[in-house]
Each structure stands twice: as C-alpha cells, then as structure tokens.
Design a protein around this motif. Structure first.
Motif, PDB file in Angstrom:
ATOM      1  N   ALA A   1       1.012  -0.876   0.118  1.00  0.00           N
ATOM      2  CA  ALA A   1       0.091   0.066   0.060  1.00  0.00           C
ATOM      3  C   ALA A   1       0.506   1.425   0.054  1.00  0.00           C
TER       4      ALA A   1
ATOM      5  N   ALA B   1      -4.762   8.325   3.924  1.00  0.00           N
ATOM      6  CA  ALA B   1      -4.278   6.677   4.047  1.00  0.00           C
ATOM      7  C   ALA B   1      -4.691   6.500   5.199  1.00  0.00           C
TER       8      ALA B   1
ATOM      9  N   TRP C   1      -7.925   5.439   4.136  1.00  0.00           N
ATOM     10  CA  TRP C   1      -8.591   4.749   2.951  1.00  0.00           C
ATOM     11  C   TRP C   1      -7.983   2.781   2.602  1.00  0.00           C
ATOM     12  N   LYS C   2      -7.233   2.860   3.730  1.00  0.00           N
ATOM     13  CA  LYS C   2      -6.160   1.302   3.875  1.00  0.00           C
ATOM     14  C   LYS C   2      -6.513   0.697   5.353  1.00  0.00           C
TER      15      LYS C   2
ATOM     16  N   GLN D   1      -5.473   1.752   8.535  1.00  0.00           N
ATOM     17  CA  GLN D   1      -4.849   1.339   9.052  1.00  0.00           C
ATOM     18  C   GLN D   1      -3.565   3.126   9.741  1.00  0.00           C
TER      19      GLN D   1
END
Length: 455
Positions: A318, A381, A384-385, A387
């Motif tokens: 990613a 970020a 979206w992921k 994390q």
C-alpha cells in the motif's frame, strides 16, 4: 479592414510562396503590410527558411524591420543573419541602436562583423560599444540616439528642429531635449512646455533644470525603481567620466523585465533560449535533450532509494500508492518557494548573502504547511487503508519532505547565483530530484521502523 475573426482564419502561405517564387515584391508588400505585425510574422514563419529569406529581401526595409523586431531576439537575429550583408544593413538602418545591438549580439561573430563592416562607420561604432555592455544594465538597454543641444543654443534652435521634417527625429520618441556642455556632459534638460512658453531668443541655459542621470552599469532593478518613482520617459546614461552616451527608455526597461520573467519561466520548465516551433527541429531537440538527459540521471538516483527498500515495499504494498503523492505535493511546495525567490532576485530584493534570512522565512511557512498537509494525507491514508500506522508514516513523511522542499526551493537559487550558475535553469531539476529522493526515503525508512504495526 479585416476583422479579428477573419485574420484568425487567414492563410496567406500559398500566395506568399507564389509571390516569393516570382520575386514579386509589390505583391509581398501588399499581402503583409496591412496585417498586424504579429500576424504578418506568423505568416512569415509558416514559410520554409529559404522562402523567408526571399520575402525579407524583397519587402520594404521598413516592413522587414518591423517583422524582425516583432520576433524574439534569437529568431530575429537568425532572420537577419541569413540575408546578404548589404540587405541586412538596409533593414537594421530602420531600427534604433539598442535593437541593432541586441540582434547583432545574438549572431555569430563573423556574421555580425560582416554586417558591421557594411554599416555607416559611426553607426557601427555605436553598436560595437553597446554590444560590450551587459544586457541587464543601463548600457545594455540604452539607445545611442539622443535629442541633444549645445548649452550655447537658444529656444528657437530647438523649436526649429521640432518643426522640421527630419526623419531621424522620430527616433527620439518624445525625449526631452538634453543640454550639453563642450565636453559632452549633460548639464540640463528642458521640458517641452518650457520651450513653448519661452521666447525664441532665450538661451536654453536659462530654462533648463539639472537632469537625473544613471551610470552605464546601473542595474535593471535600479532602473525599474527609478521609473516607478519618477514619470520619466527616458533617463540619460553617462560613462564614468560623466559624458553622455545614450538614453534608456521606460519602454526598454519594461520590455527587459518582461523578457527576463518569460525566460526564467521557460527555464524552470526545461526550455532553454527563445524556442519557437519554426526553428530547426534538430536545434530544438538538442536543447530539450540537454535538460531531459540530466533529468534521467537524477531520476535514476531517486529510483535507487526505492531499490534499497524493496523488502519494505514488498511487505506493505500500500505504501507504493502514496509514494508519488508525497514527492509530488512536496515538489509543488518547493516550486512555490523557487518562484518567490526568483521573483525577489529579479527585483533585487534578495542576494546570495540573504540565504539564511530566506531560509528562516521559508521554513516557518514549511512547518505550518507541512503539518497541515501531513495531517490531511495521513487521515486519507488511515481511512482508505484502515491502518492508523500507515497514516502516521505517510503524514509524517509529507510534513518532513515539505519542510525540506521549501528550504531547497528558497535557498538553492541563491546558492546557484553565488556560484555563477543560472538559478532558473538549475533549480527545477535539482528540486525535483531531491524532493523525490527524500520523499521516498522518508516514507520507506519510516515504514521500515513502523513495520510491526503495518503488517
């Protein structure tokens, strides 16, 4: 009279080619003379180089001079350089001395000398002298044609010349008459209003005022300041001994500032010189490749950073999505800093010795913008992921790289200037490489440190 829409759709190339082939000067003048000079130049540049030569050798010297002056100096010099020396002189004779010097200064020495040898000896001497001055100084910008009178003359002498049909008078372009002593020093200047209200028998010395003068080495920035502070159309230029050698016009200073701005913008984009698509393809390719080739080397250096962190990329794929974002956004911030520094350099507001002050100003902006952008991209970020650790890595990397980018963008042009390099041409590639390399390094090294929370 043709409308703008009609001109936009006008294509005179076939007619110009036919007239050039037939050596029909009358038709060539009739086709080009009614057009705005910019449109006439466009039609000329649509022709092959050999056809342009024929057109310029047949049209009136006045029209040819206007076409050459409308072109950028480098292209104008090439148009003149290709002609027979005698024809080149006919065209140059229709121009002011400052334009002549600019064109001849852009030519090969041998070609320029061949033309100068055909010119009037006094005019050639003036041009040779002007070419020696730096472009961005009063000496390099001045014209040698000066509307001047002796301090022994009267108001009537000036009014007589003003009322004459002397074609050279047009070259003075509204200059106020300058009063000279026997040694060639400017001792006064007379206003046109003062001339019209004074008696014809009155000596010029009785109505003149002391003139403001500038030295031949006066910088473009200083000249701009003077014209901003005073409503002068022109300022007399003197040598170190006080002798008058020319006049620098307000219009010449404005044009020089515009050309400098355009040149710096093109250099930042990797375009060197006055490139036009009517120039030879090999020359345009050579100039562009010189810049692009250097960028290949710099990008290989940046890519080597990614290669050193292949394991991290493989483990957390990613990260690859955000690498270009970090480098690109930081590069934009750096380019803003470059733009401001180049602007302040052109205005004479900063010098290389101001590098520390410039850095302090830039880093203060970089800290604020870096934190703000880092938080924004970090949240993106994270969401979206899914994390939080990835958001922290990307956000922190962007913040750090933004601070670095504005530091480089603000200071490097000054350092390049100190080293005698062109800051406009070199700052862009250097900034791009460093922000790419540093951005990749910040992202990948932080990701390596945060690996336990990313997997």
């Amino acid at each position: 009279m043709q409308t703008e829409t009609q001109i936009d759709h006008l294509d005179l190339s076939p007619q110009l080619r036919a007239a050039a082939d037939a050596k029909d000067a009358q038709t060539l003048n009739a086709l080009l003379d009614p057009l705005p000079y910019s449109e006439a130049l466009r039609e000329l540049l649509n022709l092959a180089p050999e056809e342009r030569d024929v057109v310029l050798s047949l049209v009136s010297p006045e029209l040819a001079a206007e076409l050459v002056e409308e072109a950028p100096h480098e292209m104008g010099a090439d148009l003149i350089e290709r002609l027979e020396a005698s024809r080149a002189v006919e065209i140059l004779d229709e121009m002011d001395s400052d334009i002549q010097a600019d064109l001849l200064g852009d030519m090969e020495d041998a070609d320029a000398e061949a033309i100068l040898s055909e010119m009037d000896a006094e005019d050639a001497a003036d041009v040779r002298r002007l070419v020696e001055y730096d472009d961005d100084t009063a000496g390099g910008l001045m014209m040698s044609e000066v509307f001047k009178f002796s301090d022994t003359q009267t108001v009537g002498n000036v009014l007589k010349q003003l009322a004459s049909d002397d074609e050279d008078f047009d070259r003075y372009r509204g200059q106020h008459p300058y009063i000279m002593d026997a040694q060639g020093h400017p001792v006064g200047v007379v206003s046109l209003r003062g001339l019209l209200t004074a008696k014809r028998s009155m000596p010029l010395t009785s109505i003149m005022v002391e003139p403001m003068t500038v030295d031949v080495s006066t910088s473009l920035e200083t000249l701009d300041d003077i014209f901003n502070e005073h409503p002068f159309l022109g300022i007399p230029v003197v040598e170190a001994d006080g002798r008058l050698v020319g006049v620098v016009l307000r219009t010449a200073v404005s044009q020089a500032l515009l050309e400098r701005s355009e040149s710096e913008t093109l250099k930042l984009q990797g375009v060197v010189g006055d490139e036009l698509r009517s120039m030879p393809t090999w020359l345009r390719s050579k100039r562009r490749l010189a810049w692009l080739s250097a960028n290949i080397v710099l990008n290989i250096i940046a890519a080597s950073v990614i290669s050193a962190y292949e394991e991290t990329l493989t483990a957390v794929i990613a990260i690859a999505i955000f690498l270009p974002m970090v480098s690109d956004m930081s590069g934009c911030s750096g380019n803003q800093a470059v733009g401001v520094t180049m602007r302040e350099l052109s205005l004479g507001l900063v010098r290389p010795v101001d590098a520390m002050r410039v850095w302090m100003k830039e880093i203060s902006v970089g800290v604020i913008n870096g934190i703000a952008l880092g938080i924004l991209i970090g949240i993106v970020a994270w969401i979206w992921k899914g994390q939080p650790a990835l958001g922290l890595v990307i956000g922190l990397a962007l913040a750090l790289n933004t601070m670095l980018a504005v530091s480089i963008g603000g200071v490097v042009p000054l350092l390049l200037k100190r080293l005698g390099q062109d800051p406009a041409a070199a700052s862009g590639p250097l900034l791009t490489t460093v922000t790419d390399m540093a951005g990749f390094f910040f992202v990948l090294s932080l990701a390596t440190l945060m690996m336990p929370w990313l997997i």
